[in-house]
Design an enzyme around this catalytic site. Structure first.
Site, PDB file in Angstrom:
ATOM      1  N   VAL A 106       0.823  -1.213   0.000  1.00 56.69           N
ATOM      2  CA  VAL A 106       0.000   0.000   0.000  1.00 56.69           C
ATOM      3  C   VAL A 106       0.857   1.264   0.000  1.00 56.69           C
ATOM      4  O   VAL A 106       0.596   2.206  -0.756  1.00 56.69           O
ATOM      5  CB  VAL A 106      -0.972  -0.002   1.198  1.00 56.69           C
ATOM      6  CG1 VAL A 106      -1.706   1.328   1.300  1.00 56.69           C
ATOM      7  CG2 VAL A 106      -1.979  -1.145   1.053  1.00 56.69           C
ATOM      8  N   LYS A 144      -5.940  -0.262  10.954  1.00 59.28           N
ATOM      9  CA  LYS A 144      -7.167  -0.391  11.757  1.00 59.28           C
ATOM     10  C   LYS A 144      -6.898  -0.924  13.151  1.00 59.28           C
ATOM     11  O   LYS A 144      -7.576  -0.564  14.104  1.00 59.28           O
ATOM     12  CB  LYS A 144      -8.181  -1.272  11.045  1.00 59.28           C
ATOM     13  CG  LYS A 144      -7.658  -2.634  10.672  1.00 59.28           C
ATOM     14  CD  LYS A 144      -8.641  -3.391   9.794  1.00 59.28           C
ATOM     15  CE  LYS A 144      -7.951  -4.596   9.178  1.00 59.28           C
ATOM     16  NZ  LYS A 144      -7.128  -4.269   8.012  1.00 59.28           N
ATOM     17  N   ILE A 164     -13.102   2.248  -0.319  1.00 58.01           N
ATOM     18  CA  ILE A 164     -14.425   2.882  -0.237  1.00 58.01           C
ATOM     19  C   ILE A 164     -14.342   4.107   0.673  1.00 58.01           C
ATOM     20  O   ILE A 164     -13.848   4.009   1.784  1.00 58.01           O
ATOM     21  CB  ILE A 164     -15.464   1.894   0.321  1.00 58.01           C
ATOM     22  CG1 ILE A 164     -15.498   0.631  -0.537  1.00 58.01           C
ATOM     23  CG2 ILE A 164     -16.840   2.540   0.411  1.00 58.01           C
ATOM     24  CD1 ILE A 164     -16.341  -0.488   0.053  1.00 58.01           C
ATOM     25  N   GLU A 171      -5.054 -14.514   4.672  1.00 54.22           N
ATOM     26  CA  GLU A 171      -3.707 -14.724   5.212  1.00 54.22           C
ATOM     27  C   GLU A 171      -3.468 -16.210   5.465  1.00 54.22           C
ATOM     28  O   GLU A 171      -4.411 -17.006   5.525  1.00 54.22           O
ATOM     29  CB  GLU A 171      -3.579 -14.008   6.571  1.00 54.22           C
ATOM     30  CG  GLU A 171      -3.982 -12.557   6.576  1.00 54.22           C
ATOM     31  CD  GLU A 171      -2.862 -11.640   6.118  1.00 54.22           C
ATOM     32  OE1 GLU A 171      -1.691 -12.017   6.269  1.00 54.22           O
ATOM     33  OE2 GLU A 171      -3.179 -10.563   5.591  1.00 54.22           O
ATOM     34  N   LYS A 229     -12.990  -2.625  12.488  1.00 57.42           N
ATOM     35  CA  LYS A 229     -13.586  -1.630  11.594  1.00 57.42           C
ATOM     36  C   LYS A 229     -14.922  -1.139  12.145  1.00 57.42           C
ATOM     37  O   LYS A 229     -15.301   0.012  11.952  1.00 57.42           O
ATOM     38  CB  LYS A 229     -13.771  -2.243  10.207  1.00 57.42           C
ATOM     39  CG  LYS A 229     -12.446  -2.555   9.496  1.00 57.42           C
ATOM     40  CD  LYS A 229     -12.669  -3.419   8.269  1.00 57.42           C
ATOM     41  CE  LYS A 229     -11.364  -3.683   7.512  1.00 57.42           C
ATOM     42  NZ  LYS A 229     -11.543  -4.705   6.455  1.00 57.42           N
ATOM     43  N   GLY A 258      -6.736  -4.252  -1.190  1.00 55.70           N
ATOM     44  CA  GLY A 258      -6.000  -4.239  -2.455  1.00 55.70           C
ATOM     45  C   GLY A 258      -5.093  -3.032  -2.554  1.00 55.70           C
ATOM     46  O   GLY A 258      -5.381  -1.973  -2.004  1.00 55.70           O
TER      47      GLY A 258
END
Lengths: 380, 380
Positions: B11, B90, B121, B175, B190, B287
């Site tokens: 990322v 998170k 999102i 994972e 989350k 992603g």
């Protein structure tokens, strides 16, 4: 921050209530203007637009009278006086897009119109936010609640078009004259606004090839169902190699897609971003409080500076020649399609892949001759 | 604006690329920090955090190393130095929410973490924007892609849990140790972040009753299908009369709902606003580029001032006693449910309406005794 609300109809009054109950005193309605008295509203009741635009305390003018005139005169007077403007008026924004933007640039006023395309859905806000960090490759979606109600109900119940339209009118989803919805003109305007916002283009609604659902029948719907397909009225826009594509047409989706499962009069609008991929936004595309909420969000965006000036790159030509897919076509005599026919489906046919530009040209010719032609593209 | 990126993993490197290709020179990466050399990146390669936080030119520190430590130390050092922080972490945000917010308030730095709940999102952004103009009555949704991939594929193919999990691992969706996903801990975090953002509350992840999908079987799925139901792992939050409700559990949706039609590893997150009603947001919850895009959006939000400080009203107690619905429950011996059983369904039973608090307590007891119990709430 001081606000003036012009027009206390369904949406304007809703915006007044939300500001009063949620945002005062930080944001306050200083003026309202309406032909009716609304004596319960404790603020200045303006008699004409000059009273509002000449008051240096007014920061934002909310236009919620609808229609082109005098809404146009009120908005231009406000922008010229340096007042920011918030409106849900898709007809006006799509028609005077370039002119209004130039005016707002000249005076530094903001022009916000999130509720004009998507109603309660923060579609234009998210379109704007997303494109800051990468191009919008395309967008598409269900952006008219009336036609979605009609198509969804015909699909679920097998009912014919006319009684379903009548029911939509009884529920207040469709106007007495339903043309703007069922002929796709409402979607066409929202599509133009979305193209302009996504691509800093200036295209006019009438440049967007548009087909509606006026001639769809329960037999068409039954044929679609037999193939696991669901019909929705869709707008699409994209830009590739400097060419802008935009069109509005009924579209056939597989039954397990999000679009096929949008119920009642809801909307679902999607963008595909260069990095973020597909993002979809679902909600009420109309209605008093959803639309009023979106309007008040725009006011708060101005208040907090959550706004972004577009860079108008000038007029763009709509070119749909590269958009190619199969179509369902049905009308009395289909012989004019000749070699384009690939298979039969119900009372209609499925074509080979055809460009959107060509299909809309063919259909327009037939419709102009009074034929009750219906066609729908395949989502492929 | 100058940015430092700590951690050039999947990322972090994606965020670097987007800034380089889309935002430079307005936003520029001045520092990167990683154990690996990344010699192709033409900026200062920091050796330690002090080099970054002592540079007055740095405005924003992007933390993308993940895990609690040293991410925590890097973030607190940055905030203390008045640097704004952007992170997708998170685990860290949900654990140190209050402390990090207090720090950012003290120094006037921004703390943005949109990708931490929802990935690509813009969920937290829209949650924040919507609540400015009216309360968030509730939220709910699919916020974990791994479990949605598993449930969607089991539903479509009839496959068993283990091979589907294995396939998810092969695709890189799950994972090697899948516990955080399949036991619902990822969703729990989350959910905590969303509750805190929606309600200015401070609840800890471990206070949220959470059930996962570890023990779901293809027989369960077949039983759901026989009733036209589709299982999804869902988080929910709401506030009413000052009480905050929050929980995570598998949930049974009718086949024609949006949730039931979310494919593969996508997410769909919904809020219900006081005025706007239901708004749903769909996209990639994970992603490289979707998450990196969301991270860069946060940086641009800081740059443009599109941020809003939360008002922490202090700790809130999670109270799910008013949330009542029917459950599907399946395990070897169901006699402990006694009078709660309403009907049989497949190898399991459907209960009468039970409070979420009670159902989770019952299930926890059985699970702690080593029983392979699976349960799912009805969406009603």
């Amino acid at each position: 921050m001081k606000v003036a609300i012009i027009g206390l109809g369904v949406v304007g009054y809703g915006a007044y209530e939300i500001i009063r109950d949620e945002l005062a005193p930080e944001i306050e309605v200083k003026y309202v203007m309406d032909l009716r008295p609304f004596e319960e509203i404790p603020c200045i009741h303006a008699k004409d637009i000059n009273q509002i635009v000449s008051d240096p305390e007014v920061d934002v003018v909310v236009e919620s009278i609808g229609g082109l005139h005098p809404a146009y005169e009120f908005i231009t007077a406000s922008l010229k006086a340096g007042k920011s403007v918030v409106t849900a008026n898709k007809h006006l924004i799509s028609k005077y897009y370039k002119e209004l933007y130039q005016l707002s640039h000249e005076t530094g006023a903001c022009l916000q119109y999130t509720p004009s395309a998507g109603g309660g859905i923060p579609w234009l806000h998210n379109l704007t936010r997303t494109r800051r960090c990468g191009a919008i490759e395309s967008f598409s979606g269900i952006i008219n609640g009336t036609t979605n109600y009609i198509l969804d109900n015909m699909t679920l119940t097998g009912a014919a078009f006319e009684p379903t339209l009548k029911r939509a009118q009884e529920l207040g989803y469709a106007e007495a004259d339903p043309s703007a919805d069922i002929d796709g003109l409402d979607v066409q305007r929202k599509c133009a606004i979305s193209v302009n916002r996504a691509y800093d283009a200036v295209i006019a609604p009438e440049d967007i090839p548009t087909a509606g659902i006026r001639f769809i029948t329960d037999e068409d719907i039954a044929a679609f169902r037999s193939k696991g397909l669901v019909c929705r009225l869709i707008c699409r826009g994209s830009r590739k190699d400097g060419k802008v594509s935009a069109y509005v047409e009924p579209t056939l989706f597989a039954a397990d897609t999000l679009e096929a499962n949008v119920p009642d009069n809801n909307n679902l609008i999607t963008l595909v971003g260069k990095y973020v991929g597909r993002l979809s936004f679902y909600g009420q595309g109309a209605g008093r409080y959803p639309t009023a909420h979106s309007m008040v969000e725009d006011i708060v965006d101005i208040h907090m500076g959550w706004v972004r000036d577009p860079q108008l790159t000038g007029a763009a030509e709509v070119d749909n020649s590269a958009q190619i897919h199969r179509y369902y076509v049905r009308c009395e005599n289909l012989s004019f399609l000749g070699d384009l026919v690939e298979a039969k489906l119900g009372s209609g046919v499925v074509t080979v892949p055809v460009s959107v530009g060509e299909m809309h040209r063919i259909a327009s010719t037939r419709l102009a001759q009074g034929e009750k032609l219906f066609f729908a593209g395949f989502d492929e």
